[in-house]
Design a protein around this motif. Structure first.
Motif: not given
Ligand SMILES: *Cc1c(COP(=O)(O)O)cnc(C)c1O
Length: 377
Positions: A251-256, A291-301
């Protein structure tokens, strides 16, 4: 067995005394000795605890390893691992690791004559050049925190073995559900079980997993002699949490992934980093070793003012340290997790004042998207 079956059952046969299906919390630090001078397995709680041993067996199976040891925190696990080193030894570390790992190496362990080189592991030639006769360990974290660079575990392991070194991988971000470093050649896997493994933001813990009996015996000795052990109750909570690791990680992966795709086209975001996006420079490696990409996204504003206002406007995402829990969190790396680095050190690896790490939880994704959108306006 499949991953979920192991997660739920490995190490957990019904309790011998009562047939309890769920492993009891063995809250005892001493054990009656059956005879004077006898040689029984359990004698003192720092050395042996049944609830802890069950957790250790469980994570060993999930990482496809032979042995595991549990510690009172992720940094205690890393510290205890380095307990196999002696003064004069040298460690090569990937230059973008968890801030607490940096602090432990650079501020604490360096006082005991252990030296560290901080190298960009994208460039394996410079890693090889940094190896000396004193080098004992190549220590990496992949994906890195918070920039989500990937390091090729296979190639780093090969390099380590060519020079008779241990390849140690901090697998906190992926968990064995998405990445199994031992199967890619690594010698030791580290976890902060505080994060995804426990996943409910209510336990601090650490784990070390390995295949080599000699390495295990050394770290087991350190576990007992330094004594940075977790409580039986904490071990029980982590065991309980691991039972749902697979469903949580999916679910973390899908949402992210869904959020990353949507944020990619938002003009208020200067840069978005997620290994599951085709725009990630190492997307191919991500597909190979994970096998998945995990739940962490990093953004820069675009600038610091907008960053502050974005962080203040979020309602569901909580501004907090840490990651990997069921609830969504945001983190301002420069002032929070990576505050122990100098300004210069942060900028050198790309942690600007406008960088935000998002730990995507497992809430309804529509609510998360709406919250991000309103705060980005
Ligand atoms: C949090 C974290 C650690 C340290 O773990 P603690 O349980 O907080 O001591 C180590 N490595 C990574 C990648 C982490 O995210």
């Amino acid at each position: 067995m499949g991953f979920s079956t192991d997660a739920i059952h490995a190490g957990q046969t019904p309790d011998k005394a009562t047939n309890a299906v769920i492993p009891p919390i063995y809250m005892t630090y001493t054990y009656a000795q059956e005879e004077f001078g006898g040689n029984q397995e359990y004698h003192y709680g720092r050395s042996q605890n049944m609830t802890r041993n069950i957790l250790e067996q469980n994570i060993a199976v999930l990482e496809d390893g032979k042995y595991a040891l549990a510690f009172s925190s992720g940094v205690a696990a890393i510290h205890s691992l380095t307990g196999i080193l002696k003064s004069g030894d040298h460690v090569i570390v990937s230059d973008n690791v968890y801030g607490g790992t940096y602090r432990l190496f650079d501020k604490s362990l360096s006082q005991f004559g252990i030296t560290f080189s901080w190298i960009d592991f994208d460039d394996l030639l410079s890693v090889e050049k940094a190896i000396t006769l004193q080098t004992k360990i190549l220590f990496i974290e992949t994906p890195t925190n918070p920039l989500l660079n990937l390091i090729d575990i296979n190639r780093v392991s090969e390099l380590a073995h060519k020079h008779n070194l241990l390849c140690v991988v901090d697998n906190t971000f992926m968990t064995p559900f998405f990445q199994k470093p031992l199967n890619l050649g690594a010698d030791v896997v580290i976890h902060s079980s505080t994060k995804y493994l426990n996943g409910h933001s209510d336990v601090i813990g650490g784990l070390v997993v390995m295949n080599d009996k000699v390495v295990f015996d050394k770290i087991k000795f350190v576990q007992n002699s330094i004594g940075a052990i977790p409580s039986p109750f904490d071990c029980w909570l982590v065991l309980r949490s691991i039972k749902t690791l697979a469903v949580r990680m999916k679910q973390h992966n899908k949402n992210a992934l869904q959020i990353a795709k949507i944020l990619s086209s938002n003009k208020n975001i200067k840069k978005i980093i997620y290994p599951g996006l085709e725009t990630h420079p190492q997307h191919e490696l991500a597909k190979e070793q994970m096998t998945g990409f995990g739940g962490i996204i990093t953004i820069e504003l675009n600038d610091f003012e907008k960053t502050k206002s974005f962080l203040n406007k979020l309602k569901i995402f909580t501004l907090a340290e840490s990651l990997g829990g069921v609830e969504s969190l945001v983190n301002h790396s420069a002032t929070m997790t990576h505050a122990s680095l100098s300004n210069e050190g942060r900028l050198k690896i790309g942690i600007t004042d406008s960088l935000i790490r998002i730990s995507v939880g497992i809430e309804d994704v529509e609510d998360l998207i709406q919250d991000l959108n309103q705060a980005l306006k």
